[in-house]
Scaffold this motif. Structure first.
Motif, mmCIF file in Angstrom:
data_model
loop_
_atom_site.group_PDB
_atom_site.id
_atom_site.type_symbol
_atom_site.label_atom_id
_atom_site.label_comp_id
_atom_site.label_asym_id
_atom_site.label_seq_id
_atom_site.Cartn_x
_atom_site.Cartn_y
_atom_site.Cartn_z
ATOM 1 N N ALA A 292 0.860 -1.190 0.000
ATOM 2 C CA ALA A 292 0.000 0.000 0.000
ATOM 3 C C ALA A 292 0.892 1.234 0.000
ATOM 4 O O ALA A 292 1.969 1.238 0.603
ATOM 5 N N GLY B 124 -3.292 -0.936 -2.846
ATOM 6 C CA GLY B 124 -4.094 0.211 -2.452
ATOM 7 C C GLY B 124 -3.258 1.466 -2.307
ATOM 8 O O GLY B 124 -2.047 1.401 -2.088
ATOM 9 N N ALA C 81 -7.248 -0.027 -5.607
ATOM 10 C CA ALA C 81 -8.151 0.497 -4.578
ATOM 11 C C ALA C 81 -7.585 1.797 -4.005
ATOM 12 O O ALA C 81 -6.369 1.927 -3.833
ATOM 13 N N THR C 82 -8.458 2.752 -3.711
ATOM 14 C CA THR C 82 -8.015 4.023 -3.132
ATOM 15 C C THR C 82 -8.889 4.380 -1.933
ATOM 16 O O THR C 82 -10.034 3.935 -1.816
ATOM 17 N N TRP D 210 -6.794 -4.234 3.119
ATOM 18 C CA TRP D 210 -6.217 -4.535 1.800
ATOM 19 C C TRP D 210 -5.226 -5.699 1.873
ATOM 20 O O TRP D 210 -4.661 -6.085 0.854
#
Length: 199
Positions: free
Chosen positions: A7, A35, A55-56, A81
């Motif tokens: 991430a 993410g 993904a955010t 995540w």
């Protein structure tokens, strides 16, 4: 090959984030970007990440009465995540010791200087003011002290006559985009580890 789940924390456009995303597209790269989290909802990097199908999430510290609640919520998002490794890419917040300790050895940052020189902000201006002949960037493990964690990789650039902070920054940024993916590769495949004395 089981890839490490990564991430990225950003506050702005996240040019280093983009370099990591591009590197992770290689089939033999040992990490995948799962993410991108920003402390600013308007960060342009969020749209860039989303355009790659990543993904955010955004989280404003001002919405939380205390910093610990903000960082606990960040950890909850990161863990949702399945994050193994956290990469800071222009994340403009000082992180609390408890958050750093939670991710110790699994969180890295890119800093625009040859650490340990020029910790903190305005590194290019300070290098020029000192008459430095070389400058550069460092990828390091994040520890509770500001820009104090063990360095994984560094790259040097010469300081040229007539350099401004902008021209020097641009040359350093090229090297940042080169060494950050390489340092993440080293961490993901076990070649880079934080010293046991820091755990």
């Amino acid at each position: 090959m089981k890839k490490a789940k990564v991430a990225i924390l950003i506050s702005g456009r996240g040019s280093n984030m983009s370099a990591l995303i591009e590197a992770a597209k290689a089939p033999d790269y040992p990490a995948e970007i799962v993410g991108v989290l920003s402390n600013k909802a308007a960060a342009p990097g969020l749209d860039i990440a989303a355009s790659h199908g990543i993904a955010t999430a955004s989280l404003a510290q001002s919405k939380f009465p205390i910093r610990e609640m903000f960082e606990d919520t960040m950890t909850q998002i990161l863990e949702s995540w399945g994050t193994d490794i956290v990469c800071l890419a222009g994340f403009m917040r000082i992180l609390d010791e408890s958050f750093v300790d939670h991710w110790l050895g699994r969180m890295i940052n890119i800093h625009p200087s040859l650490l340990p020189t020029y910790k903190g902000l305005h590194t290019h201006e300070r290098a020029l003011a000192d008459g430095a002949t070389e400058h550069g960037c460092s990828v390091h493990f994040v520890t509770p002290g500001l820009d104090e964690g063990p360095v994984i990789l560094q790259a040097k650039v010469p300081v040229l006559a007539g350099d401004t902070a902008a021209t020097l920054s641009a040359r350093v940024l090229v090297e940042e985009h080169r060494i950050y993916p390489e340092a993440l590769r080293m961490l993901a495949n076990g070649m880079a580890r934080i010293p046991a004395t820091l755990h």
